[in-house]
Design an enzyme around this catalytic site. Structure first.
Site, PDB file in Angstrom:
ATOM      1  N   THR A  72      77.703  14.150 -99.586  1.00  0.00           N
ATOM      2  CA  THR A  72      78.242  12.794 -99.741  1.00  0.00           C
ATOM      3  C   THR A  72      79.740  12.848 -99.949  1.00  0.00           C
ATOM      4  O   THR A  72      80.214  13.665-100.734  1.00  0.00           O
ATOM      5  CB  THR A  72      77.616  12.150-100.998  1.00  0.00           C
ATOM      6  N   ARG A 107      64.700   3.600-100.564  1.00  0.00           N
ATOM      7  CA  ARG A 107      65.398   4.150-101.741  1.00  0.00           C
ATOM      8  C   ARG A 107      66.921   4.043-101.566  1.00  0.00           C
ATOM      9  O   ARG A 107      67.470   4.336-100.518  1.00  0.00           O
ATOM     10  CB  ARG A 107      64.992   5.623-101.919  1.00  0.00           C
ATOM     11  N   VAL A 108      67.596   3.602-102.618  1.00  0.00           N
ATOM     12  CA  VAL A 108      69.061   3.564-102.638  1.00  0.00           C
ATOM     13  C   VAL A 108      69.520   4.354-103.856  1.00  0.00           C
ATOM     14  O   VAL A 108      68.972   4.185-104.948  1.00  0.00           O
ATOM     15  CB  VAL A 108      69.578   2.103-102.709  1.00  0.00           C
ATOM     16  N   ASP A 165      73.019   6.230-106.031  1.00  0.00           N
ATOM     17  CA  ASP A 165      74.183   5.754-106.789  1.00  0.00           C
ATOM     18  C   ASP A 165      75.388   5.409-105.924  1.00  0.00           C
ATOM     19  O   ASP A 165      76.238   4.610-106.318  1.00  0.00           O
ATOM     20  CB  ASP A 165      74.630   6.844-107.770  1.00  0.00           C
ATOM     21  N   THR A 214      78.749  12.616-106.806  1.00  0.00           N
ATOM     22  CA  THR A 214      77.841  13.125-105.789  1.00  0.00           C
ATOM     23  C   THR A 214      76.690  13.826-106.506  1.00  0.00           C
ATOM     24  O   THR A 214      76.806  14.180-107.667  1.00  0.00           O
ATOM     25  CB  THR A 214      78.569  14.091-104.828  1.00  0.00           C
TER      26      THR A 214
HETATM   27  C1  SD4 Z   1      72.364   9.821-103.569  1.00  0.00           C
HETATM   28  N1  SD4 Z   1      74.367  10.657-104.595  1.00  0.00           N
HETATM   29  O1  SD4 Z   1      71.951   9.071-102.703  1.00  0.00           O
HETATM   30  C2  SD4 Z   1      73.686  10.564-103.335  1.00  0.00           C
HETATM   31  C3  SD4 Z   1      73.374  11.877-102.697  1.00  0.00           C
HETATM   32  C4  SD4 Z   1      74.528  12.792-102.608  1.00  0.00           C
HETATM   33  O2  SD4 Z   1      75.535  14.504-101.507  1.00  0.00           O
HETATM   34  O3  SD4 Z   1      75.491  12.754-103.329  1.00  0.00           O
HETATM   35  N2  SD4 Z   1      74.502  13.699-101.678  1.00  0.00           N
HETATM   36  O4  SD4 Z   1      71.742  10.040-104.607  1.00  0.00           O
END
Ligand code: SD4
Length: 325
Positions: A187, A215-216, A218, A238
């Site tokens: 991310t 699903r969502v 952060d 992340t």
């Molecule tokens: C999530 N924080 O959807 C994100 C995933 C993520 O690198 O950071 N991936 O939970």
């Protein structure tokens, strides 16, 4: 005991927020917010994202404001098919759909976010349109997608052949285990401070690979995956989004900085807050990066392996983050 510690810390943060007390006097706090050291633009992003950081850094060197720089910077990763967690080429949910989440926040405290969007590559730009062209902050799913077409975004197939192959291999066992590794965590959260001292941020992702449909995490949640306050600083996250949401991590970091904590100490405290809710060593990763308006930066993660990239004198430099384990 753990709960008492957690609420004690929370109380300190809340009292600072409402102005009814302050953290001044705390070992990590300073009495005044630091002054900006130079007017060189600053760009910092999660993980190893040199092209994205160079793009935003160089744009700001040329006078582009931080919001435009940050959206163009993260767009580099959204268009990068090899990044399996952002934009085109990203891993799908367990039903085989690639659904993207993104948000932006500017120096006025305005923000916009889109969640669970299919068929659109540049979702950070779409979040900017939500911020600027609608009376809302969040648009989700089909509503966000239709809004994108109304703004001229092209419809794009996001599932690459490589991602489809990985998903089909995953289906054999269908085990959902968010692993502590770079494949599941790419991310991009980016924070930019321009020569005028204006701070903006963006976070863009496909979320966790093989997440449940709908699903969502952060990343598009203002305060969790990103928070910007031009009086203080900004932070982005992340890793396992559920853990970041439960502690409102990015907002917490900015509030600690408001109370005089350095970006580094504030990131460490936000990870500490997550750890205080766990028994033992967690089997998931979370990483935070932060900058304050003076241009100081911080980064901290639960486990080794997290890194950040920052812009300095025309170069993008990748630095490993310090970690709790
Ligand atoms: C999530 N924080 O959807 C994100 C995933 C993520 O690198 O950071 N991936 O939970």
């Amino acid at each position: 005991m753990k709960r008492r510690k957690f609420f004690g810390q929370m109380g300190m943060a809340i009292s600072g927020f409402f102005g009814i007390g302050s953290l001044h006097g705390h070992p990590h706090s300073r009495n005044t917010l630091p002054k900006r050291l130079s007017d060189h633009p600053i760009s910092i992003g999660t993980w190893n994202c040199p092209d994205a950081i160079l793009t935003s850094g160089q744009l700001m060197e040329g006078g582009t404001p931080s919001l435009e720089a940050v959206v163009k910077g993260v767009a580099v990763e959204e268009a990068n098919e090899n990044n399996t967690t952002v934009g085109i080429g990203a891993s799908p949910d367990r039903s085989g759909r690639v659904t993207l989440d993104a948000c932006v926040m500017n120096s006025n405290g305005d923000c916009g976010a889109v969640m669970a969007v299919e068929n659109i590559v540049h979702v950070a730009r779409l979040a900017q349109h939500v911020m600027e062209d609608t009376p809302h902050v969040n648009l989700v799913g089909l509503g966000a997608e239709e809004f994108a077409y109304s703004k001229g975004f092209p419809k794009t197939q996001l599932l690459s052949m490589a991602a489809e192959k990985r998903w089909k291999a995953w289906l054999q066992k269908s085990e959902f285990t968010p692993k502590i590794n770079v494949e599941n965590h790419d991310t991009i959260g980016m924070l930019c401070l321009d020569a005028q001292g204006k701070l903006s941020g963006s976070c863009t992702t496909s979320g966790l690979a093989y997440k449940m449909k709908g699903r969502v995490g952060d990343s598009p949640i203002i305060g969790s995956g990103l928070f910007v306050d031009n009086q203080v600083g900004a932070a982005t996250a992340t890793g396992l989004g559920e853990a970041v949401i439960k502690t409102v991590g990015s907002f917490l970091i900015v509030e600690l900085m408001r109370n005089g904590w350095s970006p580094q100490k504030a990131c460490e405290e936000a990870i500490g807050r997550i750890l205080s809710q766990q028994t033992g060593k967690p089997d998931f990763q979370v990483g935070f990066i932060a900058i304050n308006i003076a241009g100081e930066r911080g980064a901290f993660s639960i486990h080794k392996g997290f890194s950040f990239t920052h812009y300095e004198s025309g170069k993008a430099i990748n630095v490993p983050s310090s970690s709790a384990y």
